[in-house]
Design a protein around this motif. Structure first.
Motif, PDB file in Angstrom:
ATOM      1  N   UNK A 164       0.838  -1.215   0.000  1.00  0.00           N
ATOM      2  CA  UNK A 164       0.000   0.000   0.000  1.00  0.00           C
ATOM      3  C   UNK A 164       0.867   1.257   0.000  1.00  0.00           C
ATOM      4  N   UNK A 165       1.927   1.243   0.790  1.00  0.00           N
ATOM      5  CA  UNK A 165       2.760   2.441   0.938  1.00  0.00           C
ATOM      6  C   UNK A 165       3.730   2.646  -0.219  1.00  0.00           C
ATOM      7  N   UNK A 166       4.234   1.555  -0.781  1.00  0.00           N
ATOM      8  CA  UNK A 166       5.350   1.692  -1.715  1.00  0.00           C
ATOM      9  C   UNK A 166       5.014   1.485  -3.182  1.00  0.00           C
ATOM     10  N   UNK A 167       3.824   0.966  -3.492  1.00  0.00           N
ATOM     11  CA  UNK A 167       3.506   0.719  -4.905  1.00  0.00           C
ATOM     12  C   UNK A 167       3.369   2.041  -5.655  1.00  0.00           C
ATOM     13  N   UNK A 168       3.764   2.014  -6.932  1.00  0.00           N
ATOM     14  CA  UNK A 168       3.669   3.217  -7.773  1.00  0.00           C
ATOM     15  C   UNK A 168       2.286   3.387  -8.382  1.00  0.00           C
ATOM     16  N   UNK A 169       1.394   2.444  -8.140  1.00  0.00           N
ATOM     17  CA  UNK A 169       0.054   2.523  -8.710  1.00  0.00           C
ATOM     18  C   UNK A 169      -0.953   2.334  -7.575  1.00  0.00           C
ATOM     19  N   UNK A 170      -2.237   2.562  -7.836  1.00  0.00           N
ATOM     20  CA  UNK A 170      -3.246   2.345  -6.787  1.00  0.00           C
ATOM     21  C   UNK A 170      -3.260   0.882  -6.330  1.00  0.00           C
ATOM     22  N   UNK A 171      -3.642   0.684  -5.083  1.00  0.00           N
ATOM     23  CA  UNK A 171      -3.719  -0.654  -4.500  1.00  0.00           C
ATOM     24  C   UNK A 171      -5.113  -0.845  -3.921  1.00  0.00           C
ATOM     25  N   UNK A 172      -5.736  -1.968  -4.262  1.00  0.00           N
ATOM     26  CA  UNK A 172      -7.033  -2.306  -3.674  1.00  0.00           C
ATOM     27  C   UNK A 172      -6.804  -3.403  -2.662  1.00  0.00           C
ATOM     28  N   UNK A 173      -7.310  -3.185  -1.474  1.00  0.00           N
ATOM     29  CA  UNK A 173      -7.119  -4.103  -0.364  1.00  0.00           C
ATOM     30  C   UNK A 173      -8.411  -4.881  -0.151  1.00  0.00           C
ATOM     31  N   UNK A 174      -8.334  -6.209  -0.203  1.00  0.00           N
ATOM     32  CA  UNK A 174      -9.528  -7.044  -0.072  1.00  0.00           C
ATOM     33  C   UNK A 174      -9.449  -7.846   1.216  1.00  0.00           C
ATOM     34  N   UNK A 175     -10.443  -7.684   2.061  1.00  0.00           N
ATOM     35  CA  UNK A 175     -10.466  -8.538   3.251  1.00  0.00           C
ATOM     36  C   UNK A 175     -11.575  -9.562   3.052  1.00  0.00           C
ATOM     37  N   UNK A 176     -11.433 -10.704   3.692  1.00  0.00           N
ATOM     38  CA  UNK A 176     -12.454 -11.728   3.491  1.00  0.00           C
ATOM     39  C   UNK A 176     -13.747 -11.280   4.137  1.00  0.00           C
ATOM     40  N   UNK A 177     -14.840 -11.731   3.562  1.00  0.00           N
ATOM     41  CA  UNK A 177     -16.131 -11.432   4.180  1.00  0.00           C
ATOM     42  C   UNK A 177     -16.216 -12.233   5.453  1.00  0.00           C
ATOM     43  N   UNK A 178     -16.623 -11.578   6.520  1.00  0.00           N
ATOM     44  CA  UNK A 178     -16.705 -12.344   7.761  1.00  0.00           C
ATOM     45  C   UNK A 178     -17.931 -13.238   7.682  1.00  0.00           C
ATOM     46  N   UNK A 179     -17.821 -14.389   8.288  1.00  0.00           N
ATOM     47  CA  UNK A 179     -18.940 -15.333   8.295  1.00  0.00           C
ATOM     48  C   UNK A 179     -20.113 -14.735   9.052  1.00  0.00           C
ATOM     49  N   UNK A 180     -19.762 -14.011  10.110  1.00  0.00           N
ATOM     50  CA  UNK A 180     -20.837 -13.448  10.929  1.00  0.00           C
ATOM     51  C   UNK A 180     -21.159 -12.057  10.439  1.00  0.00           C
ATOM     52  N   UNK A 181     -22.395 -11.872  10.075  1.00  0.00           N
ATOM     53  CA  UNK A 181     -22.794 -10.555   9.589  1.00  0.00           C
ATOM     54  C   UNK A 181     -23.491  -9.754  10.682  1.00  0.00           C
TER      55      UNK A 181
END
Length: 159
Positions: free
Chosen positions: A135-152
């Motif tokens: 996230x900090x060092x890439x020269x392009x945009x970064x998309x961060x994906x977290x897993x969907x939690x089982x508990x909603x």
């Protein structure tokens, strides 16, 4: 903004969020763009897979070959195929953040998609050291994906 080349980085710790990672990458790439699916191995994991696949360590097998035979890569590749997205598979051996940043630069990627840990009890996304560096060092945009939690269910907030 054109998303011609999307680098989708996955590792063994992404097992629980492969669907989210594949969907995210497929939803942002241009119709005629491509996704480069990068699987980064550390030496120990690589050796384990080589052994499991009965690959002779002296053969001309590259990290690209090994990643193409990895179960999680096959899983994501099948999902991208179903989504009708053009993709290629790459493998890298070494420190994860360095490998992702290096590949993003080599490809001149328009976007990097990485996975992250699940939310903390306080509901914040926790960035591992790898995703944080990317996230900090890439020269392009970064998309961060977290897993969907089982508990909603939302935790009750004290009044």
């Amino acid at each position: 903004m054109s998303m011609n080349t999307v680098l989708l980085a996955i590792g063994s710790e992404d097992e629980s969020r492969l669907e989210e990672l594949a969907e995210t990458a497929a939803s942002v790439v241009d119709p005629n763009g491509r996704i480069v699916l990068l699987h980064v191995f550390d030496r120990q994991r690589y050796d384990t897979i080589e052994t499991q696949l009965n690959i002779d360590p002296d053969s001309e097998v590259t990290p690209d070959d090994v990643s193409q035979r990895s179960r999680i890569v096959t899983d994501v590749a099948e999902r991208l195929e179903r989504a009708g997205v053009d993709y290629e598979i790459r493998g890298a051996l070494g420190e994860t953040a360095d490998s992702i940043l290096g590949e993003a630069e080599t490809l001149d990627a328009d976007l990097v998609v990485v996975g992250g840990r699940t939310r903390s009890a306080a509901g914040k996304a926790l960035f591992g050291s790898t995703s944080q560096r990317v996230l900090l060092e890439a020269d392009c945009p970064v998309t961060f994906v977290k897993e969907r939690s089982e508990e909603r269910t939302e935790a009750a907030v004290p009044a």
